[in-house]
Design an enzyme around this catalytic site. Structure first.
Site, PDB file in Angstrom:
ATOM      1  CB  CYS A  14       8.640 -88.676 -18.571  1.00  0.00           C
ATOM      2  SG  CYS A  14      10.008 -89.064 -17.496  1.00  0.00           S
ATOM      3  NE  ARG A  70       5.531 -83.557 -20.467  1.00  0.00           N
ATOM      4  CZ  ARG A  70       4.606 -83.545 -19.496  1.00  0.00           C
ATOM      5  NH1 ARG A  70       3.611 -82.696 -19.582  1.00  0.00           N
ATOM      6  NH2 ARG A  70       4.685 -84.345 -18.456  1.00  0.00           N
ATOM      7  CD1 TRP A  90      13.121 -84.809 -15.314  1.00  0.00           C
ATOM      8  CD2 TRP A  90      13.910 -83.492 -16.917  1.00  0.00           C
ATOM      9  NE1 TRP A  90      13.817 -83.805 -14.701  1.00  0.00           N
ATOM     10  CE2 TRP A  90      14.317 -82.971 -15.658  1.00  0.00           C
ATOM     11  CE3 TRP A  90      14.302 -82.812 -18.048  1.00  0.00           C
ATOM     12  CZ2 TRP A  90      15.086 -81.827 -15.523  1.00  0.00           C
ATOM     13  CZ3 TRP A  90      15.066 -81.656 -17.917  1.00  0.00           C
ATOM     14  CH2 TRP A  90      15.448 -81.182 -16.671  1.00  0.00           C
ATOM     15  CG  ASN A  93       5.826 -88.160 -16.098  1.00  0.00           C
ATOM     16  OD1 ASN A  93       6.869 -87.957 -15.464  1.00  0.00           O
ATOM     17  ND2 ASN A  93       4.977 -87.194 -16.391  1.00  0.00           N
ATOM     18  N   GLY A  94       7.079 -90.239 -13.565  1.00  0.00           N
ATOM     19  CA  GLY A  94       6.923 -90.173 -12.109  1.00  0.00           C
ATOM     20  C   GLY A  94       8.096 -90.864 -11.439  1.00  0.00           C
ATOM     21  CD  GLU A 115      15.814 -66.407  -6.068  1.00  0.00           C
ATOM     22  OE1 GLU A 115      17.018 -66.068  -6.150  1.00  0.00           O
ATOM     23  OE2 GLU A 115      15.161 -66.727  -7.074  1.00  0.00           O
ATOM     24  CE  LYS A 149      13.626 -65.942  -9.079  1.00  0.00           C
ATOM     25  NZ  LYS A 149      14.723 -66.355  -9.904  1.00  0.00           N
ATOM     26  CD  GLU A 160      15.813 -64.026 -12.811  1.00  0.00           C
ATOM     27  OE1 GLU A 160      16.591 -64.397 -13.710  1.00  0.00           O
ATOM     28  OE2 GLU A 160      15.577 -64.701 -11.820  1.00  0.00           O
ATOM     29  CG  HIS A 181      25.191 -49.386   9.529  1.00  0.00           C
ATOM     30  ND1 HIS A 181      25.847 -48.762  10.561  1.00  0.00           N
ATOM     31  CD2 HIS A 181      24.517 -50.426  10.068  1.00  0.00           C
ATOM     32  CE1 HIS A 181      25.616 -49.419  11.688  1.00  0.00           C
ATOM     33  NE2 HIS A 181      24.811 -50.434  11.427  1.00  0.00           N
ATOM     34  CE  LYS A 232      15.770 -72.649 -16.194  1.00  0.00           C
ATOM     35  NZ  LYS A 232      15.249 -71.885 -15.032  1.00  0.00           N
TER      36      LYS A 232
HETATM   37  C1  AGP Z   1      17.740 -67.561 -11.866  1.00  0.00           C
HETATM   38  O1  AGP Z   1      16.413 -67.042 -11.965  1.00  0.00           O
HETATM   39  C2  AGP Z   1      18.599 -67.147 -13.031  1.00  0.00           C
HETATM   40  N1  AGP Z   1      18.030 -67.669 -14.223  1.00  0.00           N
HETATM   41  C3  AGP Z   1      20.075 -67.444 -12.822  1.00  0.00           C
HETATM   42  O2  AGP Z   1      20.498 -66.622 -11.764  1.00  0.00           O
HETATM   43  C4  AGP Z   1      20.447 -68.899 -12.476  1.00  0.00           C
HETATM   44  O3  AGP Z   1      20.003 -69.192 -11.178  1.00  0.00           O
HETATM   45  C5  AGP Z   1      21.977 -69.014 -12.514  1.00  0.00           C
HETATM   46  O4  AGP Z   1      22.404 -68.752 -13.824  1.00  0.00           O
HETATM   47  C6  AGP Z   1      22.474 -70.388 -12.081  1.00  0.00           C
HETATM   48  O5  AGP Z   1      21.966 -71.365 -12.960  1.00  0.00           O
HETATM   49  P1  AGP Z   1      22.070 -72.905 -12.520  1.00  0.00           P
HETATM   50  O6  AGP Z   1      21.259 -73.052 -11.271  1.00  0.00           O
HETATM   51  O7  AGP Z   1      21.518 -73.671 -13.677  1.00  0.00           O
HETATM   52  O8  AGP Z   1      23.523 -73.209 -12.253  1.00  0.00           O
END
Ligand code: AGP
Length: 608
Positions: A2, A27, A74, A100-101, A480, A484, A487, A503, A603
């Site tokens: 928030c 934010r 938020w 906020n919190g 993961e 990271k 991307e 293999h 996002k």
């Molecule tokens: C993660 O770094 C990516 N931006 C992407 O893989 C993301 O995790 C995926 O699109 C799922 O998004 P969500 O968690 O909002 O469902």
């Protein structure tokens, strides 16, 4: 998180509050409101949606006062709505609060106040603060606020207005940021510097558990014993862009550094008296004991969290788990029924593939349970139940703190399932709880290694391809780590099960190939040592991630070692992933990439 703003001076408060809230929009928020004190009355105008909606409401209302507080919300407790928006007003209408919190004991306080005849309009934890200050008020606002804060558990940044105090307002802080801006015959409060940078660069930073009494010509700071505190003025020389990131260069690195607080916010309110307490979950003992299989469905980083979830639920609760990317699950006519339980994981709560896959599972009779970061999002609303990750808004496209808090939520679930099935003795259960509560400090230790990670990244940011290898949970973790890197650095990368290299993939390892090897899993440690030797023998350069207790042994064979504090293998991924996030971040920065907004990515993927 928030956003809070406050003003007292000789100008009209309304435009200053609205302008300050707009500076905090980055934010992330879902509703906004302001409260202005004038002629002994507090006027509150608030609404769900963007600040523009609030401005529309304000168009026909003349708010003349020169003292007020404002808030962008938020949502954590209670969906985004007008009534859940802040400011919240006390029963007698004489006190307004923005917060906020998360107040961890708000339910107990609410029950106490209900018994005293207070009524509640909202579903929020914040509303209890307004009523409790009124209940504690005996003519001195500072004393009433201090008494109230001593009764609250959890995190807060607060702004408090009172009709009895037209020449001052109160602010307070614990575990949520709040600053005081110093003007000429006017003063401000804000959650973050950008909100007041236009008016002043001289600020007082409130420290933990401090209360500020703010009038137009002076600011007094107290601790929770009511003792006055001294505070140096801090002069801000950041520009606005840097200020929005709290002084960090990118939102991504800011959000990585928020991980200790995000994990604490997600775990701490759910452990009470040495017990995991997941309020009003639909998951009854009967459901757990009759459950034949759990499906975990998600996309991207959330899917990788689901793979970790599979390993830990199967290990601790001995329930078979099938984890799958949503875009595959939804089109393969999955075998799923009412004896199956479905967990969907999503930071945004709006990913279309995940939403549609959840609907498919529901259609086939499965109970659906969402782990989501955005309160009131589509997936959260449509699931049969939801466990929120309280990571706060995640602005950078590459998900970091949200992933860590998704793992935190999965640990809470897996331990709850195991305990309810009688598969975990009390000693082991308490040991896990104690380590869960230690996680924020463990991640802080990893963050303190950022220089070593940055150095290794500076030596390898031109790599053509980077392999991530691990076994068991380290394999899930490697998935993961690899994503990271891909991307945000645009370097090709693959995650491989250590035992699978021989293999086929090992044919790709040649002189100088970079391999990130995870060796955090106790039972698979020797096997992974063997895999590191295998790739080293073919010329690979190895960055190893290992627990402190194994650092010396791993250092004998790897080119570099990043250590994590000693932790139970089950919990290692939530700590070790931070090393990989930092590595990916520094590589991308070295390459000069748009770290917060990588090419081709969004996002939240709300399309097919
Ligand atoms: C993660 O770094 C990516 N931006 C992407 O893989 C993301 O995790 C995926 O699109 C799922 O998004 P969500 O968690 O909002 O469902």
């Amino acid at each position: 998180m928030c956003g809070i703003v406050g003003y007292i001076g000789n100008k009209k408060a309304k435009p200053i509050l609205i302008d300050g809230l707009k500076k905090l929009e980055y934010r992330g928020y879902d509703s906004a409101g302001i409260a202005i004190l004038n002629s002994g009355e507090i006027n509150v105008v608030k609404s769900k949606g963007r600040i523009a909606v609030l401005e529309d409401k304000l168009k026909d209302i003349s708010l003349e006062g020169t003292i007020g507080i404002g808030h962008t919300r938020w949502a954590t407790h209670g969906e985004p709505s007008d009534i859940n928006s802040h400011p919240h007003i006390s029963k007698n209408g004489k006190i307004a609060v923005v917060h906020n919190g998360i107040i961890e004991n708000y339910i107990q306080i609410k029950e106490f106040l209900l018994a005293k005849g207070y009524q509640f309009k909202s579903e929020t934890d914040t509303e209890v603060i307004a009523h409790l200050i009124e209940y504690n008020y005996e003519g001195d606002l500072i004393k009433a606020v201090i008494k109230t804060l001593n009764e609250l558990e959890g995190a807060y940044a607060l702004g408090v207005l009172s009709t009895d105090n037209p020449d001052m307002f109160v602010a307070a802080k614990k575990d949520s940021p709040l600053i005081v801006g110093l003007g000429q015959n006017e003063n401000y409060i804000a959650s973050d510097i950008p909100a007041i940078l236009k008016y002043t660069r001289d600020i007082l930073i409130l420290e933990e558990k401090e209360v500020a009494c703010i009038s137009s010509d002076k600011v007094e700071i107290y601790n929770l014993l009511g003792e006055k505190q001294q505070r140096e003025v801090f002069h801000v020389d950041w520009d606005v862009s840097a200020a929005e990131k709290g002084g960090f260069e990118h939102f991504m690195i800011k959000e990585i550094f928020e991980e200790p607080a995000a994990i604490k916010a997600t775990i701490s309110p759910r452990i009470k008296d040495n017990e995991i307490v997941l309020d009003n979950l639909i998951i009854t003992d009967e459901i757990i004991n009759n459950c034949e299989k759990i499906h975990i469905i998600a996309c991207g980083t959330a899917y990788h969290a689901g793979v970790v979830g599979k390993y830990i639920i199967e290990k601790l609760a001995r329930i078979p788990v099938e984890v799958e990317v949503a875009s595959e699950f939804r089109y393969r006519d999955p075998i799923i029924n009412e004896k199956h339980f479905t967990i969907v994981i999503s930071q945004s709560g709006e990913t279309l593939d995940t939403l549609m896959a959840m609907r498919e599972a529901k259609k086939k009779g499965s109970l659906t349970f969402a782990i989501v970061n955005v309160v009131g999002s589509s997936i959260a609303r449509e699931a049969d139940d939801v466990l929120y990750t309280w990571a706060g808004p995640e602005i950078a496209v590459a998900s970091t703190k949200a992933y860590n808090t998704q793992l935190a939520a999965l640990y809470l679930l897996a331990l709850t399932f195991a305990k309810r099935k009688g598969l975990l003795d009390q000693h082991s259960y308490l040991n896990y709880l104690s380590q869960l509560q230690e996680l924020p400090n463990m991640i802080t230790s990893v963050l303190n290694e950022k220089k070593e990670i940055q150095k290794f990244a500076s030596e390898h940011f031109n790599a053509k391809s980077i392999f991530y290898i691990g076994r068991g949970l380290d394999y899930a973790l490697s998935m993961e780590g690899s994503l990271k890197l891909k991307e945000i650095s645009y370097i090709h990368s693959e995650a491989y099960a250590g035992g699978e290299l021989k293999h086929g993939t090992i044919a790709l390892i040649e002189e100088g190939t970079l391999v990130v090897a995870s060796l955090t899993q106790e039972q698979l440690f020797e096997k992974m040592i063997g895999n590191v030797r295998e790739v080293k023998a073919r010329g690979a350069v190895v960055l190893a991630i290992a627990q402190e207790k194994n650092a010396d042994e791993v250092a004998k064979i790897a080119d570099a070692v990043i250590t994590i504090p000693n932790v139970d293998s089950v919990l290692a991924p939530i700590v070790a992933v931070t090393t990989m996030q930092l590595f990916a971040y520094y590589v991308a920065v070295m390459k000069g990439n748009e770290v917060d907004k990588p090419r081709n990515l969004a996002k939240s993927v709300t399309v097919e």
